[in-house]
Design a protein around this motif. Structure first.
Motif, short mmCIF file in Angstrom:
data_model
loop_
_atom_site.label_atom_id
_atom_site.label_comp_id
_atom_site.label_asym_id
_atom_site.label_seq_id
_atom_site.Cartn_x
_atom_site.Cartn_y
_atom_site.Cartn_z
N ILE A 26 4.67 -19.97 -4.57
CA ILE A 26 4.50 -18.95 -5.40
C ILE A 26 3.40 -18.07 -4.73
N ALA A 27 2.41 -18.59 -3.97
CA ALA A 27 1.78 -17.57 -3.18
C ALA A 27 2.33 -16.69 -2.19
N ALA A 28 3.32 -17.22 -1.74
CA ALA A 28 4.20 -15.97 -0.91
C ALA A 28 4.75 -14.85 -1.95
N ILE A 29 5.18 -15.28 -2.70
CA ILE A 29 5.86 -14.27 -3.96
C ILE A 29 4.65 -13.73 -4.00
N VAL A 30 3.50 -14.01 -4.44
CA VAL A 30 2.36 -12.87 -4.50
C VAL A 30 2.25 -11.86 -3.38
N GLY A 31 2.20 -12.53 -2.42
CA GLY A 31 1.95 -11.65 -1.22
C GLY A 31 3.01 -10.63 -1.04
N ILE A 32 4.35 -10.95 -1.32
CA ILE A 32 5.32 -9.91 -1.22
C ILE A 32 5.12 -8.99 -2.33
N VAL A 33 4.88 -9.22 -3.67
CA VAL A 33 4.60 -8.31 -4.75
C VAL A 33 3.48 -7.33 -4.38
N SER A 34 2.36 -7.86 -3.71
CA SER A 34 1.46 -7.24 -3.40
C SER A 34 1.73 -6.25 -1.96
N ALA A 35 2.65 -6.92 -1.40
CA ALA A 35 2.90 -5.81 -0.14
C ALA A 35 3.52 -4.50 -0.75
N VAL A 36 4.51 -4.78 -1.60
CA VAL A 36 5.28 -3.84 -2.28
C VAL A 36 4.34 -2.81 -2.81
N ILE A 37 3.29 -3.25 -3.79
CA ILE A 37 2.24 -2.42 -4.40
C ILE A 37 1.69 -1.50 -3.72
N MET A 38 1.24 -2.07 -2.52
CA MET A 38 0.31 -1.20 -1.45
C MET A 38 1.00 -0.45 -0.88
N TYR A 39 2.37 -0.68 -0.38
CA TYR A 39 3.38 0.36 0.37
C TYR A 39 3.48 1.50 -0.58
N GLY A 40 3.93 1.35 -2.03
CA GLY A 40 3.85 2.17 -2.65
C GLY A 40 2.78 3.20 -2.80
N VAL A 41 1.53 2.50 -2.90
CA VAL A 41 0.11 3.41 -3.05
C VAL A 41 -0.02 4.03 -1.57
N TYR A 42 0.37 3.47 -0.32
CA TYR A 42 0.32 4.24 0.87
C TYR A 42 1.09 5.16 1.10
N PHE A 43 2.40 5.27 0.41
CA PHE A 43 3.39 6.53 0.46
C PHE A 43 2.83 7.58 -0.35
N ALA A 80 -7.78 6.47 3.73
CA ALA A 80 -7.62 5.67 2.73
C ALA A 80 -6.14 5.10 2.49
N ALA A 81 -5.12 6.27 2.88
CA ALA A 81 -3.75 5.71 3.06
C ALA A 81 -3.41 4.64 4.12
N LYS A 82 -3.87 4.91 5.22
CA LYS A 82 -3.90 4.10 6.46
C LYS A 82 -4.38 2.56 6.12
N ASP A 83 -5.37 2.67 5.33
CA ASP A 83 -5.91 1.38 4.78
C ASP A 83 -5.10 0.66 3.91
N ASN A 84 -4.36 1.71 2.90
CA ASN A 84 -3.42 0.87 1.98
C ASN A 84 -2.08 0.31 2.82
N ARG A 85 -1.83 0.87 4.08
CA ARG A 85 -0.76 0.24 4.73
C ARG A 85 -0.95 -0.97 5.43
N SER A 86 -2.34 -1.03 5.92
CA SER A 86 -2.88 -1.90 6.63
C SER A 86 -2.81 -3.56 5.60
N ASP A 87 -3.18 -3.07 4.61
CA ASP A 87 -3.11 -4.06 3.48
C ASP A 87 -2.03 -4.66 2.90
N ALA A 88 -0.99 -3.85 3.11
CA ALA A 88 0.45 -4.13 2.81
C ALA A 88 0.75 -5.10 4.11
N TRP A 89 0.41 -4.81 5.26
CA TRP A 89 0.78 -5.64 6.55
C TRP A 89 0.18 -6.92 6.18
N THR A 90 -1.06 -6.90 5.77
CA THR A 90 -1.75 -8.18 5.63
C THR A 90 -0.99 -9.25 4.48
#
Length: 303
Positions: free
Chosen positions: A119-136, A153-163
């Motif tokens: 479930i930790a991986a699922i949370v990571g994927i959901v978070s990545a989707v959210i942060m990529y949406g904020v980045y765009f 700030a947008a570049k920081d959003n993208r980095s957090d999606a990568w993380t």
């Protein structure tokens, strides 16, 4: 034009607020689920997002300070607060990137492996989707309102999606006893964060130190030279205050032009640069051309 710029900065605040809200949401999810699912990677990523809240707050403060009008101590306004906010963001990203890199290398050295709940991986994927949406959203908005602070700030959003993606890979890898992939993914993510931080840092320092792209100056020079009455562009200097460009231009003209004629041409130069290149303010200095001009001499004139 000044009022329009204030409106743009006000609009940019929305992006910073959305970033703060998104980071609060994903950091809370990661910290709670990380503890319940026994995932050190997810807990670390949650702490990473918590520090990003501070970076987004710095951007928001920078945007609001930038909207303050010029005063006795800031004759050019407070536009550079955006660049300072970008610099702060780069520092926070550098610290986070180094921390992630250090912990990842430590895991490789100690050959540390974990078996967290999937479930930790699922949370990571959901978070990545959210942060990529904020980045765009923030990237598009930063281009629309021309805000370097929001772009950082947008570049920081993208980095957090990568993380978040790296965290998800790490958890899946641990589930299949591939601990080396866990650490490798974390190292790659850390390097991406550090690269983004360095890029933002370089851009911020370049602007704060009054650096300016020579190619842009060449474009302005060429456009001014197309004005018929301008004999030559003797010098042209540019500097940026946030997204606002200030130019100092020295041109030469025929010495027999009247003051009004010279003034009208200077206004023409300012209007051209504003309309074609969106230059915020241009200071035009006029000097007489050194080319010889035929004067009408009256020997009967008395002083």
């Amino acid at each position: 034009m000044v009022n329009n710029r204030y409106e743009q900065l006000k609009k940019a605040e929305l992006g910073a607020v959305i970033s703060i809200a998104a980071y609060i949401l994903v950091s809370a999810m990661k910290l709670v689920v990380g503890n319940l699912a026994n995932s050190e990677a997810l807990r670390a990523d949650g702490l990473n997002n918590f520090t990003d809240i501070l970076a987004s707050i710095a951007v928001l403060i920078g945007l609001r300070i930038s909207q303050k009008p010029a005063d006795a101590e800031h004759r050019y306004g407070h536009w550079k607060a955006e660049n300072v906010a970008s610099l702060v963001t780069s520092f926070i990203m550098l610290l986070v990137g180094m921390q992630v890199l250090y912990s990842s290398i430590l895991s490789v050295v100690n050959k540390k492996t974990e078996a967290p709940d999937v479930i930790a991986a699922i949370v990571g994927i959901v978070s990545a989707v959210i942060m990529y949406g904020v980045y765009f959203f923030n990237k598009r908005l930063s281009e629309e309102v021309k805000s370097p602070g929001l772009l950082a700030a947008a570049k920081d959003n993208r980095s957090d999606a990568w993380t978040s993606i790296g965290t998800a890979i790490a958890v899946f890898a641990a589930s299949f006893n591939l601990g080396w992939l866990d650490s490798t993914a974390a190292i790659v993510v850390a390097l991406l964060i550090l690269k983004t931080a360095v890029d933002i840092f370089k851009d911020s320092v370049f602007s704060l130190s009054d650096g300016f792209d020579q190619k842009q100056l060449d474009q302005y020079n060429e456009a001014i030279n197309h004005i018929q009455q301008v004999q030559s562009v003797k010098s042209i200097k540019g500097r940026s205050y946030g997204a606002n460009i200030y130019l100092d231009v020295t041109v030469t003209m025929k010495p027999d032009l009247t003051v009004k004629e010279s003034h009208d041409i200077a206004d023409q130069i300012e209007q051209l640069l504003q309309e074609e290149f969106q230059i915020f303010e241009t200071d035009v200095h006029i000097e007489p051309s050194e080319k010889k001009t035929n004067y009408c001499h009256n020997p009967q004139r008395t002083l």
